[in-house]
Design a protein around this motif. Structure first.
Motif, PDB file in Angstrom:
ATOM      1  N   PRO A 197      14.972  10.454   1.811  1.00  8.40           N
ATOM      2  CA  PRO A 197      15.093   9.274   0.582  1.00  8.40           C
ATOM      3  C   PRO A 197      15.369   7.773   0.081  1.00  8.40           C
ATOM      4  O   PRO A 197      15.192   7.268  -0.095  1.00  8.40           O
ATOM      5  CB  PRO A 197      14.911  10.290  -0.365  1.00  8.40           C
ATOM      6  N   GLU A 198      16.833   8.303   1.228  1.00 10.03           N
ATOM      7  CA  GLU A 198      17.225   6.988   1.391  1.00 10.03           C
ATOM      8  C   GLU A 198      16.491   6.274   2.367  1.00 10.03           C
ATOM      9  O   GLU A 198      16.770   4.334   1.201  1.00 10.03           O
ATOM     10  CB  GLU A 198      18.477   6.990   1.641  1.00 10.03           C
ATOM     11  N   ALA A 199      15.897   6.022   3.535  1.00  9.18           N
ATOM     12  CA  ALA A 199      15.199   5.271   4.068  1.00  9.18           C
ATOM     13  C   ALA A 199      13.854   4.565   3.366  1.00  9.18           C
ATOM     14  O   ALA A 199      13.534   3.545   3.521  1.00  9.18           O
ATOM     15  CB  ALA A 199      14.818   5.756   4.975  1.00  9.18           C
ATOM     16  N   ALA A 200      13.621   5.629   2.696  1.00  6.32           N
ATOM     17  CA  ALA A 200      12.221   5.751   1.598  1.00  6.32           C
ATOM     18  C   ALA A 200      12.512   4.110   0.365  1.00  6.32           C
ATOM     19  O   ALA A 200      11.974   3.132   0.687  1.00  6.32           O
ATOM     20  CB  ALA A 200      11.823   6.878   0.769  1.00  6.32           C
ATOM     21  N   ALA A 201      13.877   4.232  -0.220  1.00  8.80           N
ATOM     22  CA  ALA A 201      14.132   3.415  -1.280  1.00  8.80           C
ATOM     23  C   ALA A 201      14.742   1.846  -0.628  1.00  8.80           C
ATOM     24  O   ALA A 201      14.218   1.116  -1.345  1.00  8.80           O
ATOM     25  CB  ALA A 201      15.394   4.004  -1.787  1.00  8.80           C
ATOM     26  N   ALA A 202      15.342   2.594   0.486  1.00 10.59           N
ATOM     27  CA  ALA A 202      15.659   0.368   1.193  1.00 10.59           C
ATOM     28  C   ALA A 202      14.655   0.119   1.447  1.00 10.59           C
ATOM     29  O   ALA A 202      13.991  -0.959   1.662  1.00 10.59           O
ATOM     30  CB  ALA A 202      16.408   0.965   2.345  1.00 10.59           C
ATOM     31  N   MET A 203      13.563   0.843   2.047  1.00  9.12           N
ATOM     32  CA  MET A 203      11.937  -0.442   2.683  1.00  9.12           C
ATOM     33  C   MET A 203      11.669  -0.342   1.535  1.00  9.12           C
ATOM     34  O   MET A 203      10.619  -1.309   1.896  1.00  9.12           O
ATOM     35  CB  MET A 203      11.499   1.372   3.464  1.00  9.12           C
ATOM     36  N   ARG A 204      11.429   0.124   0.094  1.00 18.81           N
ATOM     37  CA  ARG A 204      10.661  -0.078  -0.514  1.00 18.81           C
ATOM     38  C   ARG A 204      11.731  -1.728  -1.647  1.00 18.81           C
ATOM     39  O   ARG A 204      10.809  -2.100  -1.444  1.00 18.81           O
ATOM     40  CB  ARG A 204      10.631   0.801  -1.883  1.00 18.81           C
ATOM     41  N   ALA A 205      13.062  -1.123  -1.523  1.00 19.43           N
ATOM     42  CA  ALA A 205      13.600  -3.342  -2.009  1.00 19.43           C
ATOM     43  C   ALA A 205      13.423  -3.685  -0.841  1.00 19.43           C
ATOM     44  O   ALA A 205      13.351  -5.448  -1.326  1.00 19.43           O
ATOM     45  CB  ALA A 205      15.209  -2.399  -2.122  1.00 19.43           C
ATOM     46  N   ALA A 206      13.296  -3.534   0.598  1.00 24.72           N
ATOM     47  CA  ALA A 206      12.671  -4.791   1.429  1.00 24.72           C
ATOM     48  C   ALA A 206      11.550  -5.419   1.328  1.00 24.72           C
ATOM     49  O   ALA A 206      11.344  -6.680   0.664  1.00 24.72           O
ATOM     50  CB  ALA A 206      13.259  -4.279   2.420  1.00 24.72           C
ATOM     51  N   VAL A 207      10.444  -4.556   0.870  1.00 25.93           N
ATOM     52  CA  VAL A 207       9.001  -4.670   0.381  1.00 25.93           C
ATOM     53  C   VAL A 207       8.933  -6.218  -0.778  1.00 25.93           C
ATOM     54  O   VAL A 207       8.407  -6.924  -0.603  1.00 25.93           O
ATOM     55  CB  VAL A 207       8.266  -4.132   1.267  1.00 25.93           C
ATOM     56  N   GLU A 255       5.948  -8.840  -0.144  1.00 26.24           N
ATOM     57  CA  GLU A 255       5.076  -8.464   0.883  1.00 26.24           C
ATOM     58  C   GLU A 255       3.949  -6.911  -0.047  1.00 26.24           C
ATOM     59  O   GLU A 255       5.021  -6.408  -1.021  1.00 26.24           O
ATOM     60  CB  GLU A 255       5.304  -7.446   2.380  1.00 26.24           C
ATOM     61  N   PRO A 256       3.518  -6.754  -0.102  1.00 27.22           N
ATOM     62  CA  PRO A 256       1.798  -5.550  -0.506  1.00 27.22           C
ATOM     63  C   PRO A 256       2.016  -4.711   0.307  1.00 27.22           C
ATOM     64  O   PRO A 256       0.860  -4.332   1.044  1.00 27.22           O
ATOM     65  CB  PRO A 256       0.174  -6.579  -0.515  1.00 27.22           C
ATOM     66  N   PHE A 257       3.415  -4.470   1.008  1.00 30.14           N
ATOM     67  CA  PHE A 257       2.768  -3.164   1.763  1.00 30.14           C
ATOM     68  C   PHE A 257       3.244  -1.786   1.139  1.00 30.14           C
ATOM     69  O   PHE A 257       4.215  -1.872   0.067  1.00 30.14           O
ATOM     70  CB  PHE A 257       4.085  -3.192   2.977  1.00 30.14           C
ATOM     71  N   LEU A 258       2.963  -1.125   1.600  1.00 30.71           N
ATOM     72  CA  LEU A 258       2.893   0.848   0.395  1.00 30.71           C
ATOM     73  C   LEU A 258       3.830   1.625   1.272  1.00 30.71           C
ATOM     74  O   LEU A 258       3.449   1.635   2.841  1.00 30.71           O
ATOM     75  CB  LEU A 258       1.599   1.144   0.558  1.00 30.71           C
ATOM     76  N   VAL A 259       4.476   1.706   0.820  1.00 31.17           N
ATOM     77  CA  VAL A 259       5.552   2.871   1.309  1.00 31.17           C
ATOM     78  C   VAL A 259       5.008   4.191   0.942  1.00 31.17           C
ATOM     79  O   VAL A 259       5.466   4.193  -0.613  1.00 31.17           O
ATOM     80  CB  VAL A 259       7.483   2.122   0.789  1.00 31.17           C
TER      81      VAL A 259
END
Length: 592
Positions: free
Chosen positions: A211-221, A226-230
């Motif tokens: 969950p921490e990695a997913a949250a960090a990636m969403r914050a960076a997106v 960027e229109p990326f979907l995590v």
């Protein structure tokens, strides 16, 4: 945003053992005593060394040049002196040697002059070439040269770009820490891939136990707009396999005979995206990578490690326990024991596990297969491992191919669930290696046959050419001699002819002239043959006379008349040659 996820068949849930190495942040591993950098670290050709013993190198300097399109360059991990370019043991189950560049660090860690670029000002071909020259390869384990995957299909539009952050193998946490601490650079690297492939959407798949990695990636997106979907996917091994993750996120199933680009999908690892961004935006080639050091150690942790670092020296940083008896490269499902602690860290090294019997107890003895089918239920590629096992064990390799043994990704799910504790993956690796060896032998035999046939053809051609040359030379010599003989005969026939008449008789030696002047030589040859035949006949007659019976010298007159009459009748019947018959003695000589 919620999206519909799909499932792949099979899979297992082994103990993750990931929390041990997640308690500390990424650390920089110190410079080792020496660096052994293999030239061949990716799928494709072996780079050519461009340095030699005694050369001084800087960090990031090219030491191995790519030898083809599917190949990636290799660089010096630090500044120092090249000790040798020689064969050294590789991190591979076989323990075989490969060509390496050995560098002694000078302690300065001095970089080359780095040249960052704005990739948007370059053509796609220039960007791909830059990634190749920087040695960027897939760091998820496949180590396929990244630039080779950044060309979209010309016939199928690119629908989805899938970024793999699942990291499903137990013990390994390097991608998890990378996304937590360096998410922005990972997302920027994903943007480079997106601009080159032009997909309709970008999907970043991360297992739901991170969950921490997913949250960090969403914050960076979100920060980069960027229109990326995590997307968080269920934790199930091997969800991190490219085909399995594509299935989960897109519902598309990639057949064994096709590539994902044929279905409009391409997949990259998060660490690959990170190194691609560092290569373009910072001018840094791939000289290091994150490695999880865990297992039977006192302080498991993730380290930024220079390529070529001896694994034994790296393991010492995590304080291995006294009962450590080996090093496993990779995870416990697909990893292997390295042959020597001196083997180097390579681009494919994502984890080192200190092995011990306490952590990995020896398996109970192998038992006969009971055909329970558990392996087939666990196989993510819907194969029949028990059938492949029977034919591999019987060395019936043709049948193993009928059961699609090369579709096996050696994930180890079948071995994990086997109640008979059969090391199925080892049997499959054996069968594959035997099939490859036989194919190599077959290709070598066909090549030798082709070379032999070509040599025969060449020898026959050379013989024909030589015979033709000799025939031409003999003809020219005969023509020359005939011309000389004709000239001499003409001179003897008219020795007092005026000069004008002699000049008139001297014509060019054309083909007709040569033929005419060659006639005396031919006649002489015929006469010689006739004389030889006559001599042979004479010798034969002499031999017949020598063996004639000698009991006719003391015949009486009556006997001589009877003999003469018999000989006359034989001549009348043409049974003897009159010329060869002995003349009858005169009557005066037939009396006593």
């Amino acid at each position: 945003m919620l999206m519909n996820l799909f499932k792949f068949k099979g899979g297992v849930k082994p103990p993750t053992n990931k929390t041990q190495s997640l308690g500390l942040s990424i650390a920089q591993a110190p410079l080792p005593s020496k660096l052994v950098v293999p030239l061949h670290q990716s799928i494709g050709g072996t780079p050519r060394p461009v340095v030699q013993a005694g050369d001084k190198v800087l960090k990031g300097q090219l030491i191995g040049e790519a030898d083809g399109w599917i190949s990636a360059a290799v660089h010096a991990p630090t500044s120092g002196t090249v000790l040798e370019v020689a064969m050294h043991v590789q991190p591979h189950p076989s323990g075989l040697d490969a060509m390496c560049v050995v560098i002694e660090p000078d302690g300065k860690d001095e970089w080359i002059a780095r040249q960052p670029v704005d990739y948007q000002a370059l053509t796609p071909e220039q960007v791909r070439e830059r990634l190749q020259q920087a040695g960027v390869v897939g760091l998820g384990g496949a180590v396929f040269p990244t630039h080779g995957k950044l060309t979209a299909s010309k016939t199928v539009p690119m629908d989805e770009l899938v970024i793999n952050g699942a990291e499903c193998e137990p013990f390994i946490t390097c991608d998890d820490l990378l996304m937590r601490e360096r998410a922005e650079e990972v997302v920027r690297g994903i943007g480079v891939f997106r601009d080159l492939l032009q997909p309709k959407k970008v999907l970043i798949g991360i297992e739901d136990n991170k969950p921490e990695a997913a949250a960090a990636m969403r914050a960076a997106v979100d920060a980069l707009g960027e229109p990326f979907l995590v997307v968080q996917v269920p934790t199930l091994y091997p969800a991190g396999g490219a085909k399995q993750l594509i299935r989960v996120l897109t519902g598309k199933e990639v057949p064994a005979s096709k590539r994902s680009t044929d279905l409009g999908v391409q997949c990259f690892n998060v660490a690959t995206a990170y190194t691609a961004w560092r290569a373009i935006a910072h001018g840094e080639p791939v000289v290091s990578r994150l490695v999880t050091v865990t297992g039977n150690v006192g302080e498991p942790r993730n380290y930024e490690v220079l390529i070529g670092t001896p694994m034994g020296e790296l393991l010492q940083l995590a304080q291995p326990q006294p009962d450590t008896d080996g090093i496993v490269m990779g995870g416990p499902m697909m990893g292997f024991l390295v042959p020597d602690a001196k083997v180097p860290v390579v681009k494919a090294t994502n984890c080192l596990i200190a092995h011990s019997e306490r952590l990995f107890p020896p398996k109970a003895p192998e038992m006969p297969c009971i055909r329970c089918g558990a392996c087939a239920q666990a196989c993510p590629h819907e194969l029949q491992p028990f059938e492949m096992y029977w034919f591999s064990r019987a060395k019936n390799f043709g049948k193993t191919q009928e059961y699609h043994i090369f579709d096996c990704i050696e994930c180890g799910c079948c071995s994990f669930v086997c109640p008979s504790r059969i090391p199925l993956v080892q049997y499959f690796r054996f069968a594959k290696s035997e099939i490859w060896a036989r194919e190599r032998d077959k290709n070598a035999a066909e090549g030798a046959k082709a070379r032999f046939e070509f040599k025969q053809l060449r020898d026959e051609r050379e013989k024909a050419e030589k015979a033709e040359k000799l025939a031409k030379a003999a003809a020219a010599q005969a023509a020359k001699k005939a011309a000389e003989a004709a000239a001499a005969a003409a001179a003897e026939a008219s020795p007092t002819a005026p000069d004008s008449a002699a000049a008139a008789t001297q014509v060019p030696a054309s083909a007709a002239t040569v033929e005419a002047t060659a006639t005396p030589a031919v006649d002489a040859e015929k006469e010689a043959k006739k004389a030889a035949i006559a001599a042979a006949m004479a010798r034969a007659k002499a031999q017949r006379e020598a063996v004639q019976p000698k009991n006719t010298e003391q015949l009486s007159a009556v006997q001589q008349r009877e003999q003469a009459e018999i000989e006359a009748r034989r001549q009348a019947a043409h049974l003897t040659d009159p010329a060869q018959a002995e003349p009858a003695a005169p009557a005066s000589e037939k009396t006593d």
